[in-house]
Design a protein around this motif. Structure first.
Motif, mmCIF file in Angstrom:
data_model
loop_
_atom_site.group_PDB
_atom_site.id
_atom_site.type_symbol
_atom_site.label_atom_id
_atom_site.label_comp_id
_atom_site.label_asym_id
_atom_site.label_seq_id
_atom_site.Cartn_x
_atom_site.Cartn_y
_atom_site.Cartn_z
ATOM 1 N N GLU A 171 -11.998 -0.092 8.564
ATOM 2 C CA GLU A 171 -11.382 0.676 9.636
ATOM 3 C C GLU A 171 -9.853 0.625 9.555
ATOM 4 N N ASP A 172 -9.309 -0.533 9.193
ATOM 5 C CA ASP A 172 -7.854 -0.648 9.030
ATOM 6 C C ASP A 172 -7.369 0.293 7.934
ATOM 7 N N ALA A 174 -8.914 2.972 6.872
ATOM 8 C CA ALA A 174 -9.146 4.353 7.297
ATOM 9 C C ALA A 174 -8.048 4.850 8.233
ATOM 10 N N HIS A 175 -7.633 4.001 9.173
ATOM 11 C CA HIS A 175 -6.708 4.440 10.211
ATOM 12 C C HIS A 175 -5.240 4.237 9.835
ATOM 13 N N GLY A 176 -4.958 3.260 8.965
ATOM 14 C CA GLY A 176 -3.565 2.962 8.643
ATOM 15 C C GLY A 176 -3.164 3.254 7.217
ATOM 16 N N SER A 188 -13.779 4.880 3.513
ATOM 17 C CA SER A 188 -12.800 4.746 4.586
ATOM 18 C C SER A 188 -12.760 5.961 5.510
ATOM 19 N N GLN A 189 -13.348 7.085 5.059
ATOM 20 C CA GLN A 189 -13.431 8.249 5.932
ATOM 21 C C GLN A 189 -14.625 8.154 6.875
#
Length: 236
Positions: A171-172, A174-176, A188-189
């Motif tokens: 999640e890190d 994916a988002h960062g 990561s998507q």
């Protein structure tokens, strides 16, 4: 049935607590390596081969090599793959400096489709010997890393402090993270997945991973050509 050691039970409890704190998101494992590393500046296909690598606060990037290094190598070989040649994810740390707590590390997810590899010259050209002797004689250049193979595909990368990397999750990333190329169906998507998908692909490709060797390896390979031993005359 024998009881599990207390130390093992404690370790399992800590692992479960850490996973719960992250909401069940998949952790990214640390992967030290001295030879193959993700690249974060996203060179265009064909541009990274023969470049050198330096480490920045954003992670490893390609940069021009010292003058003369290119004379060690011949024409590159290109290998196209109809299917992904590699799919990988984790947290990269330079293997030689694995003990450094303040190191910048890179979380990555990448898939590759093309590789370009440098070939060593069978014999160095006489006109190149003076500049190559200068390169090999400079102690500050001998540990410079040269890209001898470049892998093209797409990736997602996230650079940061190694002291925090142990807690990074998909999640890190994916988002960062920063996207290089145009990945499709990446883990990561869809960070809620437990495992990376097998169908990851790229719509647009960039250089995302390289294999490197230090300049001193080339110097050792051609030592006899660069610094021939003086023949000692012997008397009968």
């Amino acid at each position: 049935m024998s009881r599990a050691p207390l130390s093992l039970l404690l370790a399992l409890g800590l692992a479960m607590s850490a996973n719960a704190a992250c909401g069940g998101a998949a952790q990214l494992a640390m992967r030290p390596n001295d030879a193959t590393l993700p690249i974060v500046n996203g060179e265009d296909p064909g541009q990274a081969l023969g470049q050198c690598v330096r480490f920045t606060e954003n992670g490893p990037v390609t940069t021009p090599c010292p003058l003369g290094v290119e004379a060690f190598f011949g024409k590159p070989n290109v290998h196209e793959m109809t299917k992904p040649g590699a799919y990988a994810h984790g947290v990269y740390t330079w293997g030689g400096g694995v003990h450094r707590a303040d190191e910048t590390v890179v979380a990555y997810e990448l898939v590759t489709y093309t590789s370009r590899a440098m070939t060593w010259k069978v014999k160095l050209k006489p006109k190149d010997l003076p500049k190559l002797r200068a390169v090999c004689g400079a102690s500050d250049l001998r540990h410079t890393l040269v890209v001898v193979r470049a892998f093209e595909g797409c990736s997602k990368v996230l650079a940061g402090d190694r002291r925090q990397a142990w807690r990074w999750t998909v999640e890190d990333l994916a988002h960062g993270g920063t996207t290089i190329g145009q990945p499709l169906s990446f883990w990561s998507q869809a960070p809620d997945l437990d495992e990376a998908p097998g169908g990851a692909s790229c719509q647009t490709q960039r250089v995302v991973q390289v294999e490197v060797v230090p300049v001193e390896r080339a110097c050792e390979r051609y030592r006899e050509m660069l610094f021939p031993r003086e023949r000692i005359a012997t008397t009968p």
